[in-house]
Design a protein around this motif. Structure first.
Motif, PDB file in Angstrom:
ATOM      1  N   LYS A 110      -8.266  13.103  -7.659  1.00 33.37           N
ATOM      2  CA  LYS A 110      -8.688  13.849  -6.389  1.00 33.37           C
ATOM      3  C   LYS A 110      -9.831  14.838  -6.893  1.00 33.37           C
ATOM      4  CE  LYS A 110      -3.870  14.226  -4.756  1.00 33.37           C
ATOM      5  NZ  LYS A 110      -2.707  15.215  -4.519  1.00 33.37           N
ATOM      6  N   MET A 111      -9.923  15.178  -8.265  1.00 34.33           N
ATOM      7  CA  MET A 111     -11.070  16.098  -8.609  1.00 34.33           C
ATOM      8  C   MET A 111     -12.415  15.264  -8.530  1.00 34.33           C
ATOM      9  SD  MET A 111     -10.424  19.227  -9.096  1.00 34.33           S
ATOM     10  CE  MET A 111     -11.650  19.588 -10.162  1.00 34.33           C
ATOM     11  N   TYR A 112     -12.347  13.923  -8.778  1.00 33.29           N
ATOM     12  CA  TYR A 112     -13.379  12.978  -8.814  1.00 33.29           C
ATOM     13  C   TYR A 112     -13.989  12.869  -7.388  1.00 33.29           C
ATOM     14  CZ  TYR A 112     -16.321   8.932  -9.328  1.00 33.29           C
ATOM     15  OH  TYR A 112     -17.401   7.950  -9.119  1.00 33.29           O
ATOM     16  N   LYS A 113     -13.285  13.095  -6.249  1.00 24.68           N
ATOM     17  CA  LYS A 113     -13.713  12.982  -5.035  1.00 24.68           C
ATOM     18  C   LYS A 113     -14.370  14.521  -4.644  1.00 24.68           C
ATOM     19  CE  LYS A 113     -12.405  12.005  -0.276  1.00 24.68           C
ATOM     20  NZ  LYS A 113     -11.135  11.696   0.657  1.00 24.68           N
ATOM     21  N   TYR A 114     -13.629  15.273  -5.321  1.00 27.89           N
ATOM     22  CA  TYR A 114     -14.222  16.796  -4.799  1.00 27.89           C
ATOM     23  C   TYR A 114     -15.541  16.969  -5.593  1.00 27.89           C
ATOM     24  CZ  TYR A 114     -14.263  21.876  -4.799  1.00 27.89           C
ATOM     25  OH  TYR A 114     -14.972  23.121  -4.843  1.00 27.89           O
ATOM     26  N   GLN A 115     -15.891  16.461  -6.779  1.00 32.54           N
ATOM     27  CA  GLN A 115     -16.874  16.854  -7.522  1.00 32.54           C
ATOM     28  C   GLN A 115     -18.139  15.664  -6.700  1.00 32.54           C
ATOM     29  OE1 GLN A 115     -15.555  16.220 -11.477  1.00 32.54           O
ATOM     30  NE2 GLN A 115     -14.978  18.517 -11.479  1.00 32.54           N
ATOM     31  N   HIS A 116     -17.733  14.554  -6.631  1.00 27.38           N
ATOM     32  CA  HIS A 116     -18.609  13.604  -6.244  1.00 27.38           C
ATOM     33  C   HIS A 116     -18.824  13.059  -4.832  1.00 27.38           C
ATOM     34  CE1 HIS A 116     -19.275  12.607 -10.584  1.00 27.38           C
ATOM     35  NE2 HIS A 116     -17.892  12.831 -10.642  1.00 27.38           N
ATOM     36  N   GLY A 117     -17.944  13.522  -3.911  1.00 29.21           N
ATOM     37  CA  GLY A 117     -18.004  13.302  -2.470  1.00 29.21           C
ATOM     38  C   GLY A 117     -17.705  11.924  -2.226  1.00 29.21           C
TER      39      GLY A 117
END
Length: 261
Positions: A110-117
């Motif tokens: 989830k953090m990956y999606k938040y940081q990289h879009g």
């Protein structure tokens, strides 16, 4: 009196226990204390990949020794945002470690999606899970993990792990209590191990049977047959069959009753 602490993990001590009396040396008057934090909660999982899908399945029984703690403990978990998740993690072994590993990987995705879009690929997620497991190698997660999803070409992708992070992509894999019963069945029906084309010749001239893409319905039938047979032979497997089918349009979850005795 001298006090000696021994931190070895005795395999004969399941669950949380201070095994002082069992390890005491009465002849020397020395008392040993040992703490074993792991237990095996039984159950089994399996995974099979296809041309445009991946299927992961697991039973819902949670045991300790001859005790059934619950008949409704899932071993498959969606990773990432619920709306666009295309990754499933299956864990079997120590249930508490499995839940902890699932929560940790879910937060990272989830953090990956938040940081990289964008959503993480199954290949990158597989590498990240390996790093998580390796980082705990001195006090490992006591689980056998299988990660499933779709690769960049839309084909089913499965990665199986040992407790310290070694992993490989496979066509199919079984894990858990009944893996020794299920895996030979998958080797025969999915991997075509030691099978030959009878029309290719005779004796040493026989050629291995060629790979055949399995349909989704056929794989679902294989999964149900595998768990139905496993419940007949293993007391730690049963109650319910949780199955997740990963496709381009999402993850479809089904539940099938199994033997309860």
């Amino acid at each position: 009196m001298a006090s000696i602490s021994n931190y070895a993990m005795p395999q004969e001590q399941p669950g949380y226990s201070f095994a002082g009396s069992a390890a005491a040396s009465h002849s020397e008057g020395v008392k040993q204390h040992a703490f074993y934090p792991y237990t095996d909660n039984g159950g089994s999982t399996l995974a099979i990949s296809g041309d445009d899908f991946a299927i992961l399945a697991g039973d819902t029984r949670m045991t300790s020794g001859y005790n059934i703690h619950t008949r409704y403990q899932p071993k498959l978990f969606k990773i990432g945002d619920e709306e666009d998740s295309r990754i499933v993690l299956s864990v079997v072994g120590y249930a508490a470690d499995g839940n902890a590993l699932k929560e940790r990987l879910d937060v990272i995705v989830k953090m990956y999606k938040y940081q990289h879009g964008k959503t993480i690929s199954i290949k990158a997620c597989a590498q990240r899970l390996s790093t998580i497991l390796y980082g705990k190698r001195f006090f490992p997660y006591y689980v056998h993990a299988i990660l499933g999803g779709l690769d960049e070409d839309g084909k089913g992708a499965l990665y199986s792990y040992d407790p310290v992070g070694s992993y490989e992509r496979e066509q199919c894999r079984a894990a858990g209590a009944a893996s020794s019963l299920i895996m030979p069945f998958l080797d025969n029906q999915v991997n075509y191990k030691n099978q030959y084309d009878p029309t290719s010749g005779e004796g040493h001239n026989l050629q291995p049977r060629g790979f055949e893409a399995l349909s989704q319905d056929h794989v679902v039938a294989l999964v149900k047959d595998a768990f139905t047979s496993a419940t007949e032979r293993h007391i730690e497997v049963g109650d319910g069959l949780q199955m997740m089918i990963i496709k381009k349009d999402g993850i479809h979850e089904t539940f099938t009753p199994l033997k309860r005795d």
